[in-house]
Design an enzyme around this catalytic site. Structure first.
Site, PDB file in Angstrom:
ATOM      1  CE1 TYR A   1      -4.213   1.805   0.638  1.00  0.00           C
ATOM      2  CE2 TYR A   1      -2.650   3.381   1.554  1.00  0.00           C
ATOM      3  CZ  TYR A   1      -3.916   3.088   1.071  1.00  0.00           C
ATOM      4  OH  TYR A   1      -4.865   4.064   1.012  1.00  0.00           O
TER       5      TYR A   1
ATOM      6  CG  PHE B   1      -6.732  16.522 -24.770  1.00  0.00           C
ATOM      7  CD1 PHE B   1      -6.803  15.998 -26.057  1.00  0.00           C
ATOM      8  CD2 PHE B   1      -7.206  15.756 -23.715  1.00  0.00           C
ATOM      9  CE1 PHE B   1      -7.341  14.746 -26.277  1.00  0.00           C
ATOM     10  CE2 PHE B   1      -7.743  14.491 -23.938  1.00  0.00           C
ATOM     11  CZ  PHE B   1      -7.807  13.989 -25.219  1.00  0.00           C
ATOM     12  CG  ASP B   2     -11.349  15.999 -25.388  1.00  0.00           C
ATOM     13  OD1 ASP B   2     -10.248  15.647 -24.944  1.00  0.00           O
ATOM     14  OD2 ASP B   2     -12.169  15.204 -25.853  1.00  0.00           O
TER      15      ASP B   2
ATOM     16  CG  ASP C   1      -1.888  17.965 -21.694  1.00  0.00           C
ATOM     17  OD1 ASP C   1      -1.570  16.811 -21.381  1.00  0.00           O
ATOM     18  OD2 ASP C   1      -2.999  18.264 -22.165  1.00  0.00           O
TER      19      ASP C   1
ATOM     20  CB  ALA D   1      -0.471  12.935 -23.785  1.00  0.00           C
TER      21      ALA D   1
ATOM     22  CE  LYS E   1      -3.868   9.815 -24.773  1.00  0.00           C
ATOM     23  NZ  LYS E   1      -3.974  11.059 -24.087  1.00  0.00           N
TER      24      LYS E   1
ATOM     25  CG  HIS F   1     -16.731  13.979 -27.840  1.00  0.00           C
ATOM     26  ND1 HIS F   1     -16.659  14.980 -26.898  1.00  0.00           N
ATOM     27  CD2 HIS F   1     -15.665  13.177 -27.616  1.00  0.00           C
ATOM     28  CE1 HIS F   1     -15.585  14.794 -26.164  1.00  0.00           C
ATOM     29  NE2 HIS F   1     -14.964  13.711 -26.566  1.00  0.00           N
TER      30      HIS F   1
HETATM   31  C1  PLP Z   1      -5.125  11.816 -23.572  1.00  0.00           C
HETATM   32  C2  PLP Z   1      -4.783  13.171 -23.218  1.00  0.00           C
HETATM   33  C3  PLP Z   1      -5.168  13.729 -21.997  1.00  0.00           C
HETATM   34  C4  PLP Z   1      -6.051  13.004 -21.007  1.00  0.00           C
HETATM   35  O1  PLP Z   1      -5.497  11.796 -20.584  1.00  0.00           O
HETATM   36  P1  PLP Z   1      -6.373  10.507 -20.257  1.00  0.00           P
HETATM   37  O2  PLP Z   1      -5.330   9.505 -19.870  1.00  0.00           O
HETATM   38  O3  PLP Z   1      -7.121  10.130 -21.465  1.00  0.00           O
HETATM   39  O4  PLP Z   1      -7.252  10.852 -19.114  1.00  0.00           O
HETATM   40  C5  PLP Z   1      -4.782  15.023 -21.730  1.00  0.00           C
HETATM   41  N1  PLP Z   1      -4.071  15.729 -22.606  1.00  0.00           N
HETATM   42  C6  PLP Z   1      -3.675  15.226 -23.793  1.00  0.00           C
HETATM   43  C7  PLP Z   1      -2.874  16.054 -24.729  1.00  0.00           C
HETATM   44  C8  PLP Z   1      -4.032  13.940 -24.139  1.00  0.00           C
HETATM   45  O5  PLP Z   1      -3.665  13.462 -25.337  1.00  0.00           O
END
Ligand code: PLP
Length: 458
Positions: free
Chosen positions: A72, A124-125, A215, A217, A258, A450
């Site tokens: 844990y 990103f969304d 951000d 990813a 990613k 979406h």
């Molecule tokens: C996928 C993504 C996110 C969100 O991550 P999740 O693992 O899907 O929650 C945030 N920013 C970017 C640029 C992404 O490609």
């Protein structure tokens, strides 16, 4: 004879795919309310919905699954990941989360307040969702060139420094908790940000007294583009470029699904101890104790290994070359695709594909539906459905680009699959004039519609 390019790996385990007929797919997509998210994956032959969490782990990552420590607190796998993040990315503090948006939720719970402004390069969304949910505003400062789908620019993910400085100048700085740079820029086509641009943004952030959050990813794919496109980086390793990238940031959020090539996971990286302490409280409430935060020990181990593999040049070259292979095939068929090709996906320009179908009829979604019917290939709309309604006026927001994204999972499909995808789309393209109308919405959620929207043909 010059030897052709070939992948730097071989296949150890395979998964059989089901095939459906075109007649079956006409029925299946109707039953799914013309929403590709509603399809059972068993009925998808080549799944390009996302490159998120869909990659194939390596033998070494699977080995980490076996040797994971599920304690844990203070698990060995946690320390393995902590050390990797420190060595590779340069962050002293980190918090594991169950995925990228959870990292956003935790960090923004500390940083973002009602009325705040968060500038960046096409958020990103989920990032935008987390900002708007807190009644703050995301301001897009991406360079104008990014919105011309055929304009050739090596770094279409860049921020327009003048636009950004204007936002920083014209608003009280205490209303701007951070600038978010998304690497690579997902929303505007998987386009990279140059190191020079990132450096300039960091200088502005320091000058005005705000934070720079990355951000992250697809930070590794971004670094690959920096290496091959930006002067002065040709002789640097990807890992050196990665290190420099994060040297400009105060913090990062990561979707490990990613570029870290795992199926689930995320994290926050921070340089400031005080911010780490504040975020830790939210991590415990929302995710889990700070040494696991929503992840199993074995998954943290596989993530550490994935971060290491994902920042190797040979892997990245095979990855990005496969995406470009698909893009080139389509281009050769005359299909309007965004250029230069992005790192993780090929984006088809629906406004040019179906010039006679207006954005109000969701032309990119129609394209996704028709591609599925033709070949069982599933892409995703990055257009008006995704752009959602204006939070104030509740009117549809029409983005400058109406795109169908074909995201390529990492290490999953062969170039024969790429040929199949391109041929499927070509068949739709050859019949493009036969489609007279697009789609209409029957039902939608108030935010992030979406995923669950129900549609019908007009
Ligand atoms: C996928 C993504 C996110 C969100 O991550 P999740 O693992 O899907 O929650 C945030 N920013 C970017 C640029 C992404 O490609």
């Amino acid at each position: 004879m010059k030897l052709p390019y070939a992948e730097p790996f071989k296949i150890k385990s395979i998964e059989m795919l089901k095939r459906t007929t075109k007649e079956e797919r006409v029925k299946l997509i109707k039953e799914a309310d013309y929403n590709l998210f509603n399809l059972k994956s068993d009925y998808v032959y080549v799944d390009l919905l996302t490159d998120s969490g869909t990659g194939a782990m390596s033998d070494k990552q699977w080995a980490e699954i076996m040797i994971g420590d599920e304690s844990y607190a203070g698990a060995r796998s946690y320390y393995k990941l902590k050390n990797t993040i420190k060595d590779l990315l340069g962050f002293n503090y980190f918090l594991p989360t169950h995925q990228g948006r959870a990292a956003e939720n935790v960090l923004f719970s500390v940083l973002v307040k009602e009325g705040d402004i968060v500038p960046g390069n096409s958020h990103f969304d989920t990032t935008k969702g987390h900002i708007e949910f807190r009644k703050a505003k995301a301001v897009d400062c991406t360079i104008e060139e990014a919105f011309d789908s055929t304009f050739i620019h090596p770094f279409k993910g860049n921020v327009d420094i003048i636009k950004l400085e204007k936002v920083l100048q014209e608003n009280p700085i205490e209303k701007i908790p951070m600038v978010i740079m998304t690497l690579t820029n997902n929303t505007s086509g998987g386009q990279p940000v140059s190191m020079a641009n990132l450096k300039e943004v960091s200088i502005l952030c320091k000058k005005y007294g705000t934070k720079l959050i990355i951000d992250s990813a697809r930070f590794a794919e971004n670094s690959y583009f920096v290496k091959i496109r930006e002067d002065g980086y040709q002789d640097k390793t990807i890992k050196e470029i990665v290190k420099e990238t994060f040297s400009y940031a105060d913090g990062m959020t990561m979707s490990s699904k990613k570029d870290a090539i795992v199926n689930m996971g995320g994290f926050i990286g921070l340089k400031d101890e005080e911010l780490f302490k504040q975020a830790s409280t939210f991590n415990i409430i929302y995710e889990g104790f700070i040494t696991y935060g929503g992840m199993s020990g074995r998954d943290m181990g596989a993530l550490a290994q994935g971060l290491d593999e994902g920042t190797e040049f040979d892997y990245l070259e095979s990855r990005i070359k496969q995406v470009a292979y698909l893009g080139q095939k389509m281009k050769d068929y005359g299909i309007p695709v965004m250029e230069p090709f992005g790192g993780h996906a090929i984006f088809v320009d629906a406004k040019k594909f179906f010039p006679h179908i207006p954005q109000s009829e969701y032309s990119a979604q129609l394209l996704g539906v028709e591609l599925y019917i033709e070949g069982g290939v599933r892409g995703v709309e990055i257009g008006t459905l995704l752009a959602d309604r204006d939070p104030v006026t509740r009117e549809d927001r029409y983005p400058k680009l109406e795109l169908l994204r074909l995201a390529i999972p990492r290490r999953v499909y062969t170039n024969n699959h790429m040929d199949y995808i391109a041929a499927s789309l070509k068949n739709v393209f050859d019949r493009r004039d036969e489609y007279k109308h697009g789609l209409k919405i029957l039902d939608e959620a108030p935010i992030m519609r979406h995923f669950t929207v129900k549609l019908d043909r007009i």
